[in-house]
Design a protein around this motif. Structure first.
Motif, mmCIF file in Angstrom:
data_model
loop_
_atom_site.group_PDB
_atom_site.id
_atom_site.type_symbol
_atom_site.label_atom_id
_atom_site.label_comp_id
_atom_site.label_asym_id
_atom_site.label_seq_id
_atom_site.Cartn_x
_atom_site.Cartn_y
_atom_site.Cartn_z
ATOM 1 N N GLY A 1 -3.921 20.496 55.263
ATOM 2 C CA GLY A 1 -3.387 21.089 56.297
ATOM 3 C C GLY A 1 -3.402 22.473 56.016
ATOM 4 O O GLY A 1 -3.404 22.899 55.102
ATOM 5 N N THR B 1 -1.799 23.186 61.501
ATOM 6 C CA THR B 1 -2.502 21.902 61.529
ATOM 7 C C THR B 1 -2.654 20.870 60.392
ATOM 8 O O THR B 1 -2.533 21.536 59.218
ATOM 9 C CB THR B 1 -4.183 22.240 61.963
ATOM 10 N N GLN C 1 -3.721 16.711 58.853
ATOM 11 C CA GLN C 1 -4.498 15.634 59.353
ATOM 12 C C GLN C 1 -4.600 14.801 58.021
ATOM 13 O O GLN C 1 -4.592 14.962 56.958
ATOM 14 C CB GLN C 1 -5.920 15.546 59.999
ATOM 15 N N ARG D 1 -6.255 10.578 56.387
ATOM 16 C CA ARG D 1 -6.690 9.283 56.569
ATOM 17 C C ARG D 1 -5.825 8.214 56.163
ATOM 18 O O ARG D 1 -4.678 8.619 55.803
ATOM 19 C CB ARG D 1 -8.027 9.066 55.807
ATOM 20 N N ALA E 1 -3.240 6.940 59.766
ATOM 21 C CA ALA E 1 -4.089 8.001 59.853
ATOM 22 C C ALA E 1 -3.447 8.721 60.996
ATOM 23 O O ALA E 1 -2.715 8.255 61.864
ATOM 24 C CB ALA E 1 -5.591 7.948 60.364
ATOM 25 N N TYR E 2 -3.580 10.232 60.924
ATOM 26 C CA TYR E 2 -2.891 11.147 61.972
ATOM 27 C C TYR E 2 -3.565 12.553 61.922
ATOM 28 O O TYR E 2 -4.170 12.816 61.041
ATOM 29 C CB TYR E 2 -1.602 11.404 61.652
ATOM 30 N N ARG E 3 -3.466 13.162 63.006
ATOM 31 C CA ARG E 3 -3.540 14.576 63.168
ATOM 32 C C ARG E 3 -2.637 15.239 64.264
ATOM 33 O O ARG E 3 -2.273 14.751 65.166
ATOM 34 C CB ARG E 3 -4.945 14.793 63.697
ATOM 35 N N THR E 4 -2.431 16.486 63.720
ATOM 36 C CA THR E 4 -1.257 17.281 64.276
ATOM 37 C C THR E 4 -1.567 18.714 64.455
ATOM 38 O O THR E 4 -2.107 19.107 63.366
ATOM 39 C CB THR E 4 0.289 17.035 64.060
ATOM 40 N N ASP E 5 -1.366 19.388 65.645
ATOM 41 C CA ASP E 5 -1.611 20.859 65.756
ATOM 42 C C ASP E 5 -0.331 21.306 66.633
ATOM 43 O O ASP E 5 0.036 21.034 67.557
ATOM 44 C CB ASP E 5 -2.823 21.210 66.450
ATOM 45 N N ILE F 1 -1.054 16.213 69.531
ATOM 46 C CA ILE F 1 -1.351 15.061 68.404
ATOM 47 C C ILE F 1 -2.279 14.310 68.839
ATOM 48 O O ILE F 1 -2.168 13.341 69.802
ATOM 49 C CB ILE F 1 0.023 14.176 67.942
ATOM 50 N N GLN G 1 -2.192 9.244 66.093
ATOM 51 C CA GLN G 1 -1.158 9.232 65.170
ATOM 52 C C GLN G 1 -1.049 7.431 65.031
ATOM 53 O O GLN G 1 -0.482 6.790 65.917
ATOM 54 C CB GLN G 1 0.096 9.656 64.983
#
Length: 743
Positions: free
Chosen positions: A188, A208, A210, A212, A245-249, A273, A276
C-alpha cells in the motif's frame, strides 16, 4: 480538558514566597529590592478518570507498516482481542464484548455497520495512516463516552490540521509512505499534504492498500479447483486461506478555522473498497462506497467549554460470491450470482457543555441524537426459479432513532481522591417496513413474509445508564481505581428485523462469523450490563523505571442477546439459529506492566513489557459458553531504544480454547506461541520499519477467527459445499517493511 489544580503544598510554597513581599511597605522607598531568580511553579495535570489504554505514538507508527486494518492496532492493549473478518474489517473484542456491544467513535461520529454480516464495521472507515490517537476504555465507562453499548468504548481520532504559530507565516508540509508484507503480497501507499496559517489550516490524506489471499504455515485442508463462473477456474492450495484478498482506497480533506479560543473543523471523506474477501462468511464484499461529512466545533470560555458536532455518513454496500466461492451448484453455474445491495444513511448530532464552577468540580452536560436508515435488498436472479421474479427485501425502510441526554460530575476532593458520577437516559425507536421474498411461494418465503408484515414492528426502548468511579492515590507510587456501571444497548436492526427462515436466506445473515444463519426477533429486549471494575496501579514515583497494573472485572448482563436453535440443531453442520434474550456472566482480569531493565550510553534503554488477559463468559440460563471468548493469553516484549533505533522481540502465547458455545457448534482450538521480530529507524525526515511475524512459521487456528468457509458452494448450511469443522488459520511467516518520508 482538565484545569490545572494546585496541590495544597504548592499553595503553601507560593504563600511562603509571597510573605516577605507583604512586609515591603515597612521598608524605605529608596531601598532597591534585590533581584530574585525566576521560579517556575508547576502542578501535575490530573489524569482523566478512568484510565484509558492506547498505543504510544512510536509504536503506532510502527504498526502502520504491518496492516491496513485500524482495529488491528488495538491487539497489543490490555483487555482487547480481535475477531478476524476481512483484511481491513477486524472487530475489537473488549473483555468478552464484541462488535455492536462496544461503542466505537471515529472522529466523534457513532458509525454503524450497514451489512447483515458486519463487513464494514466503524473502524474500517478510518485508514491507519490517518490515525493520530486511539484510546480504549475497557472497564466502567463515563456516561459522556458511553451510550447504546454494554462493553468498552473505543475513541479513534484522525490527525487534524496544524496551525502556524503567531507571526510565523504560512507553512506547508507533507508525508508519504509505502509498506509491503510478503505473506499475501500485501502492499500500500499513502500521502498527506498540509497547509497551515495562523487561523486557517487544511490537510489532504489519501491511501490505497491491497493484498492477495494469505497462506497459513501448512496445509489445513485439501487443495481444490475453484470453479467460479466469472473469474474462471483456478487452484486453491491446501495452505491458502481463500477469500482473504482485499483492496481499499481512502481520501479525506480536513479544513480547520481558529479564532482565539474557538475552533471549527470540517472533514469530507470518501472510501471505496472494490472487493474484500471473508473466509468465515458465506459471501464476500464485492463493492463498498461510503462518504461522510463531519462538522465539529470546540470553544473555551472562562467558565468551561463547549463541543458540538454534526455529521452525515452514507454507505452503499454490495455482497456476492467472490473468486473463491461458487455462484451456484453443480451444472447450474450459468446463474449470475446472488447480488445483495445495502444502503445505510447515518445522521448524528452531539453537544457537550463542560462547566468548571470552582477548582474542585467539573460538570459535563450533553445530548446525543442519531437517525439511522437502512435498506437491504436482493435483486432477482435470471435463470433461477428460487430467486425470481421479485426483489427480496431483507430489511425495508429500516429506522433506528436514538435520543439521549447525559450529566456527569467529576470532583477532585484532594490530590488523593478523585470521583466521577454520571447518568445517561434516552430512547431508541426502531421500525421497519413490510417485506417480500423472491416470490410468493408459501413454502419458500410467503408464510414468513405474511407473519412479519402482520406483526407490530415499531418498538420504543427507554434506556438508562449510570456510572460511579473513584480513584485513590495514597502516594506517588500507587493508584487504585474502582467503578460500577449500568449500561444498556438496544438491539440492532438486523437483530430485530431479519425475518426469513428459508435456509438460503438465513445463511446470508451472520454478524458473528460462525457459519450459521440467523433470524431476528422483533420482541427482543435491550441488553443491560452491570459491571464492577477494579484496578491497582503500582509504579515508581516518576512512572519511568517500572509499572504494573492489575485490573479485575465482573459483569452480569440481563437479557443478553444470544441464540437458540430454529427448530432443531444438528451436530456436524451449520444450523439455522434465532436470536433470543437470555442472561450472561463475564469475569476476568487484565495484567500489564513494564520495567526498565538496563540503561547506558552504549546500549541505550532496554525495556521489558508484558500484557496478560483472562476472561470467562457463560450463559447463566443454559450454562452454555458464550461465543468468541478469548482464551488465556500473554504478550511478552523486549525492546531496545538507542538513539534513532528501536528493536523489539515479542512472544505471543495463547492457551487452548475448550470453553465454547455449543449452540453455535463453535470450534475448539489448540494453544500456540508465536515469535515476532521488529526494528525501526526514525529520523526527522524519514522512518524505516522492518520485521518478521511468526518467525518460526508456526501453524495455528485463530481462537476468534470463526469457521472457515472461504471456498466452495458456501450457500449451503448442511456442509455439502464449503468445508465444515475447520477454524480459520492464522497467517504463516511474513516479512514486512515500511518507509515514511516527511517533507
Amino acid at each position: 480538558m482538565h484545569s490545572i489544580r494546585p496541590r495544597p503544598a504548592t499553595l503553601a510554597v507560593m504563600l511562603a514566597a509571597a510573605f516577605p513581599l507583604l512586609a515591603a511597605p515597612a521598608a524605605r522607598a529608596e531601598e532597591q529590592a534585590p533581584e530574585l531568580p525566576d521560579v517556575a511553579v508547576t502542578a501535575p495535570r490530573i489524569k482523566p478518570l478512568p484510565t484509558a489504554s492506547s498505543p504510544d505514538r512510536s509504536r503506532l507508527a510502527g504498526l502502520r507498516a504491518t496492516t491496513a486494518d485500524t482495529a488491528a492496532l488495538l491487539g497489543e492493549l490490555p483487555g482487547v482481542a480481535l475477531s478476524s473478518a476481512g483484511g481491513v474489517s477486524s472487530l475489537p473484542v473488549i473483555r468478552g464484548f464484541a462488535d455492536d456491544r462496544n461503542r466505537i467513535q471515529v472522529d466523534g461520529m457513532d458509525l454503524i455497520s450497514a451489512c447483515g454480516n458486519h463487513m464494514n464495521p466503524p473502524l474500517s472507515y478510518l485508514d491507519p495512516s490517518r490515525l493520530e490517537n486511539i484510546q480504549v476504555y475497557s472497564g466502567a465507562t463515563p456516561v459522556s463516552l458511553g451510550g447504546d453499548s454494554i462493553g468498552g468504548t473505543v475513541v479513534a481520532r484522525s490527525r487534524s490540521p496544524r496551525f502556524a504559530a503567531p507571526g510565523e507565516g504560512p507553512l506547508s508540509s507533507g508525508e508519504a509512505g509505502v509498506f509491503y508484507r510478503s505473506n499475501g503480497d500485501a502492499h500500500g501507499a499513502r500521502i498527506s499534504a498540509d497547509w497551515a496559517g495562523e487561523s486557517l489550516a487544511a490537510r489532504y490524506t489519501g491511501s490505497t492498500a491491497q493484498a492477495r489471499n494469505y497462506r497459513s504455515a501448512k496445509a489445513f485442508k485439501a487443495g481444490t479447483t475453484a470453479t467460479n463462473s466469472v473469474s474462471g477456474p483456478h487452484w486453491i492450495a491446501g495452505d491458502e486461506v481463500a477469500s482473504t484478498a482485499y483492496r481499499t482506497d481512502n481520501h479525506a480533506l480536513d479544513l480547520a478555522f481558529r479564532h482565539e479560543q474557538h475552533q471549527l473543523g470540517l472533514e469530507i471523506a470518501t472510501q471505496h473498497i472494490p472487493y474484500q474477501g471473508f473466509p468465515n462468511q458465506h459471501m464476500d464484499m464485492t463493492d463498498n462506497r461510503s462518504s461522510r461529512v463531519n462538522l465539529g466545533y470546540q470553544g473555551r470560555f472562562g467558565w468551561g467549554g463547549i463541543e458540538g458536532r454534526l455529521y452525515h455518513e452514507s454507505t452503499r454496500h454490495k455482497m456476492d460470491f467472490g473468486d473463491d466461492k461458487l455462484y451456484w451448484y453443480g451444472a447450474a453455474r450459468n446463474v449470475a450470482g446472488m447480488p445483495m445491495d445495502t444502503h445505510g444513511r447515518n445522521t448524528g448530532a452531539r453537544l457537550k457543555v463542560e462547566l468548571m464552577p470552582n477548582e474542585r468540580d467539573t460538570l459535563r452536560l450533553g445530548a446525543d441524537l442519531q437517525r439511522y436508515r437502512l435498506d437491504d435488498q436482493w435483486a432477482p436472479v435470471a435463470n433461477s426459479m428460487m430467486m425470481s421474479p421479485d426483489t427480496f427485501w431483507n430489511i425495508r425502510n429500516g429506522r433506528r432513532d436514538r435520543n439521549e441526554l447525559f450529566a456527569e460530575w467529576e470532583a477532585a476532593w484532594s490530590p488523593r481522591w478523585l470521583t466521577l458520577a454520571g447518568l445517561r437516559g434516552g430512547t431508541v425507536r426502531t421500525d421497519a417496513g413490510s417485506v417480500q421474498g423472491y416470490n410468493s411461494m408459501a413454502m419458500m418465503y410467503g408464510n414468513d413474509a405474511a407473519r412479519f408484515n402482520a406483526a407490530g414492528r415499531r418498538v420504543t426502548d427507554h434506556n438508562l445508564d449510570a456510572t460511579l468511579l473513584a480513584r485513590f492515590t495514597p502516594d506517588a507510587g500507587q493508584t487504585f481505581e474502582a467503578g460500577y456501571s449500568r449500561k444498556t444497548r438496544s438491539p440492532s436492526l438486523y437483530e430485530r428485523y431479519t425475518w426469513s427462515t428459508n435456509g438460503m436466506a438465513v445463511a446470508m445473515n451472520n454478524w458473528v462469523n460462525d457459519g450459521n444463519g440467523y433470524v431476528g426477533d422483533v420482541g427482543l429486549k435491550p441488553e443491560v450490563a452491570h459491571t464492577l471494575s477494579l484496578a491497582a496501579d503500582f509504579h515508581d514515583a516518576a512512572e519511568q523505571a517500572w509499572a504494573m497494573r492489575i485490573a479485575p472485572y465482573y459483569s452480569l448482563v440481563d437479557d443478553y442477546i444470544n441464540a437458540r436453535c430454529l427448530g432443531s440443531c444438528t451436530p456436524g453442520r451449520f444450523n439455522a439459529l434465532k436470536v433470543a434474550n437470555t442472561d450472561a456472566r463475564l469475569y476476568g482480569v487484565d495484567v500489564s506492566g513494564h520495567a526498565l531493565l538496563h540503561a547506558s550510553e552504549g546500549l541505550g534503554r532496554l525495556l521489558g513489557k508484558a500484557v496478560v488477559g483472562y476472561v470467562k463468559g457463560k450463559d447463566t440460563r443454559s450454562d452454555d459458553g458464550l461465543y468468541n471468548i478469548m482464551p488465556l493469553n500473554a504478550r511478552l516484549m523486549l525492546e531496545q531504544q538507542a538513539g534513532a533505533w528501536t528493536h523489539g522481540i515479542e512472544g505471543f502465547f495463547v492457551a487452548a480454547k475448550h470453553a465454547v458455545s455449543d449452540v453455535r457448534n463453535e470450534i475448539r482450538t489448540a494453544g500456540y506461541g508465536l515469535l515476532n521480530l521488529r526494528s525501526s529507524y526514525d529520523q526527522q525526515r524519514f522512518r524505516i520499519d522492518v520485521g518478521i511475524e511468526n518467525l518460526f512459521n508456526k501453524h495455528y487456528a485463530l481462537p476468534l477467527g470463526g469457521a472457515y468457509i472461504g471456498q466452495g458452494s458456501t450457500m449451503s448450511l448442511n456442509g455439502t459445499g464449503a468445508p465444515y469443522g475447520i477454524a480459520v488459520p492464522g497467517m504463516g511467516r511474513s516479512l514486512y517493511a515500511g518507509l515514511t518520508v516527511r517533507f
